[in-house]
Design a protein around this motif. Structure first.
Motif, mmCIF file in Angstrom:
data_model
loop_
_atom_site.group_PDB
_atom_site.id
_atom_site.type_symbol
_atom_site.label_atom_id
_atom_site.label_comp_id
_atom_site.label_asym_id
_atom_site.label_seq_id
_atom_site.Cartn_x
_atom_site.Cartn_y
_atom_site.Cartn_z
ATOM 1 N N GLY A 8 18.042 9.245 33.346
ATOM 2 C CA GLY A 8 17.881 10.183 34.577
ATOM 3 C C GLY A 8 18.215 11.746 34.608
ATOM 4 O O GLY A 8 18.446 12.459 35.546
ATOM 5 N N CYS A 9 18.268 12.354 33.427
ATOM 6 C CA CYS A 9 18.654 13.782 33.178
ATOM 7 C C CYS A 9 17.295 14.469 33.861
ATOM 8 O O CYS A 9 16.206 14.125 33.810
ATOM 9 C CB CYS A 9 18.549 14.234 31.725
ATOM 10 S SG CYS A 9 20.002 13.580 30.891
ATOM 11 N N SER A 10 17.660 15.355 34.844
ATOM 12 C CA SER A 10 16.571 16.166 35.343
ATOM 13 C C SER A 10 15.621 17.235 34.645
ATOM 14 O O SER A 10 14.530 17.257 34.838
ATOM 15 C CB SER A 10 17.166 16.708 36.674
ATOM 16 O OG SER A 10 18.046 17.857 36.393
ATOM 17 N N HIS A 11 16.264 17.614 33.452
ATOM 18 C CA HIS A 11 15.632 18.448 32.811
ATOM 19 C C HIS A 11 15.907 18.308 31.334
ATOM 20 O O HIS A 11 17.027 17.468 30.843
ATOM 21 C CB HIS A 11 16.103 19.960 33.004
ATOM 22 C CG HIS A 11 15.619 20.439 34.288
ATOM 23 N ND1 HIS A 11 16.269 19.929 35.383
ATOM 24 C CD2 HIS A 11 14.652 21.223 34.802
ATOM 25 C CE1 HIS A 11 15.852 20.619 36.409
ATOM 26 N NE2 HIS A 11 14.856 21.288 36.039
ATOM 27 N N ILE A 12 14.988 18.689 30.184
ATOM 28 C CA ILE A 12 15.027 18.389 28.963
ATOM 29 C C ILE A 12 14.882 19.669 28.151
ATOM 30 O O ILE A 12 13.651 20.416 28.493
ATOM 31 C CB ILE A 12 14.045 17.061 28.514
ATOM 32 C CG1 ILE A 12 14.322 15.877 29.081
ATOM 33 C CG2 ILE A 12 14.262 17.152 26.780
ATOM 34 C CD1 ILE A 12 13.453 15.033 29.284
ATOM 35 N N GLN A 13 15.773 19.933 27.215
ATOM 36 C CA GLN A 13 15.402 21.191 26.303
ATOM 37 C C GLN A 13 15.588 20.707 25.043
ATOM 38 O O GLN A 13 16.616 20.486 24.512
ATOM 39 C CB GLN A 13 16.400 22.303 26.796
ATOM 40 C CG GLN A 13 16.034 23.567 25.891
ATOM 41 C CD GLN A 13 17.469 24.509 26.304
ATOM 42 O OE1 GLN A 13 18.036 24.391 27.313
ATOM 43 N NE2 GLN A 13 17.300 25.772 25.487
ATOM 44 N N GLY A 14 14.517 20.814 23.861
ATOM 45 C CA GLY A 14 14.649 20.352 22.567
ATOM 46 C C GLY A 14 13.227 20.676 22.024
ATOM 47 O O GLY A 14 12.376 20.806 22.528
ATOM 48 N N TYR A 15 13.275 20.304 20.597
ATOM 49 C CA TYR A 15 12.388 20.617 19.663
ATOM 50 C C TYR A 15 11.261 19.698 19.946
ATOM 51 O O TYR A 15 9.958 20.212 19.807
ATOM 52 C CB TYR A 15 12.955 20.357 18.286
ATOM 53 C CG TYR A 15 13.634 21.329 17.598
ATOM 54 C CD1 TYR A 15 13.949 22.477 18.388
ATOM 55 C CD2 TYR A 15 14.199 21.410 16.312
ATOM 56 C CE1 TYR A 15 14.895 23.469 17.896
ATOM 57 C CE2 TYR A 15 15.197 22.274 15.677
ATOM 58 C CZ TYR A 15 15.377 23.317 16.705
ATOM 59 O OH TYR A 15 16.249 24.242 16.087
ATOM 60 N N ILE A 16 11.499 18.608 20.647
ATOM 61 C CA ILE A 16 10.372 17.561 20.952
ATOM 62 C C ILE A 16 9.490 18.397 21.990
ATOM 63 O O ILE A 16 7.859 18.124 21.828
ATOM 64 C CB ILE A 16 11.040 16.275 21.729
ATOM 65 C CG1 ILE A 16 10.053 15.544 21.905
ATOM 66 C CG2 ILE A 16 11.574 16.700 22.934
ATOM 67 C CD1 ILE A 16 9.566 14.453 20.976
ATOM 68 N N TYR A 17 9.794 19.468 22.812
ATOM 69 C CA TYR A 17 8.993 20.081 23.621
ATOM 70 C C TYR A 17 8.734 21.397 23.156
ATOM 71 O O TYR A 17 7.521 21.945 23.427
ATOM 72 C CB TYR A 17 9.499 20.267 24.989
ATOM 73 C CG TYR A 17 9.203 18.945 26.094
ATOM 74 C CD1 TYR A 17 8.174 18.285 26.092
ATOM 75 C CD2 TYR A 17 10.289 18.385 26.455
ATOM 76 C CE1 TYR A 17 7.877 17.193 26.947
ATOM 77 C CE2 TYR A 17 10.415 17.113 27.095
ATOM 78 C CZ TYR A 17 9.114 16.667 27.450
ATOM 79 O OH TYR A 17 8.968 15.512 28.202
#
Ligand code: C2E
Ligand code: MG
Ligand code: MG
Ligand code: MG
Length: 290
Positions: free
Chosen positions: A249-258
């Motif tokens: 349920g994290c609202s945002h994602i930041q990482g190499y995957i994106y």
């Protein structure tokens, strides 16, 4: 005595530590020069909405390509900048540059800027923020300031007043690296954060069987939700981590995957080629960092 003439101090270091101290001084001088001679630059890493997989903003990350030593990590040179007092000028440059770059982006796309504890402790900091916004003609709600738990170490009236002044400007506030500091929950009660950034140490390996990280992420998400705050999971690298984070349920994602941090020109080029929908799906920068 440890004091006395400045040079005598060296005697109290081992030869290795002596080299370190010399090294730091040399780097400090080089950093001063880099700041004066356009030797620093910013790269931008996409932050993606968990629900829509659209890019909602970018985090500005400082880079220094040393003329002799090559790229030096901000985790190494930011502390040197802090200790030497250079962080004031560097932070001001970062704030102005990030706001100017973001002003060219699609409306609504935010820029996140890291703020060091000594910047935060400086009563002149809100003016720096206002000047940068005005100079770039950037709406305050498009700027997010990332602050770490360490600003609460000298928790005093000054800290409270700074939060009040920054919220009055209308910028967003994010609590960075959550879970790695001394993580007292007391300050979440009064500090007006819009977002909690869950540190990468919880995200990486969270999808591994038997990892306790997912339980911790889940608890942070429900805490943030109860307080009306967004959550960004930092440092997602694999599809498994991504799937888990979305499920938790994290609202945002930041990482190499994106996406990895990239030059400002690539952010613009990416937005142009996507038209109005800056989708993170299949998003590639032509010059991502390795
Ligand atoms: P931070 O603010 O927590 O920034 C996130 C760091 O995680 C960045 O490292 C980013 O490149 C890295 N990262 C993001 N996704 C992934 C991933 O999937 N895998 C891996 N392995 N790493 C990922 P970076 O750019 O080296 O910055 C390190 C720290 O230096 C930042 O941590 C921040 O504390 C500091 N920093 C960077 N730029 C600035 C700045 O302009 N001002 C200040 N005061 N500090 C800065
Ligand atoms: Mg950050
Ligand atoms: Mg972080
Ligand atoms: Mg960090």
């Amino acid at each position: 005595a440890a004091k006395g003439n400045g040079r005598g101090v060296h005697r109290f270091y081992s030869s290795d530590m002596h080299a370190d101290a010399e090294d730091r001084r040399a780097l400090e001088e080089d950093l001063r020069r880099a700041l004066a001679a356009d030797g620093l630059h910013l790269v931008y890493q996409p932050v993606v909405s968990s629900k829509t997989e659209q890019i909602t903003g970018y985090e500005a990350l400082l880079r220094w390509n040393h003329p002799v030593r090559g790229p030096i990590s901000p985790t190494l040179f930011i502390p040197i900048a802090e200790d030497s007092g250079l962080i004031g000028q560097i932070g001001e440059w970062v704030m102005h540059t990030a706001c100017r770059d973001a002003a060219d982006w699609q409306d609504g796309i935010r820029v996140a800027v890291n703020v060091s504890p000594s910047q935060f402790a400086n009563p002149g900091f809100p003016s720096t923020v206002m000047n940068a916004l005005a100079g770039a003609q950037l709406a305050p709600e498009r700027l997010e300031l990332e602050i770490t738990e360490s600003v609460f170490l000298n928790d005093d009236d000054g800290t409270d007043a700074m939060f009040t002044r920054l919220k009055a400007i209308g910028v967003r506030l994010a609590l960075d690296d959550f879970g790695t500091g001394y993580s007292s929950l007391g300050y979440l009660k009064k500090a007006p954060f819009d977002k909690i950034k869950i540190d990468q140490s919880f995200v990486r390996g969270a999808a591994t069987k038997g990892s306790r990280n997912s339980a911790i992420i889940k608890a942070i998400v429900s805490l943030a939700e109860a307080l009306g705050m967004d959550t960004t999971a930092e440092g997602a690298e694999t599809q498994d981590e991504l799937a888990l984070i979305r499920q938790l349920g994290c609202s945002h994602i930041q990482g190499y995957i994106y996406g990895k941090p990239m030059p400002a020109a690539d952010v613009l080029a990416g937005q142009r080629s996507m038209g109005t929908a800056a989708s993170a799906n299949g998003f590639q920068s032509s010059r991502p960092e390795r």
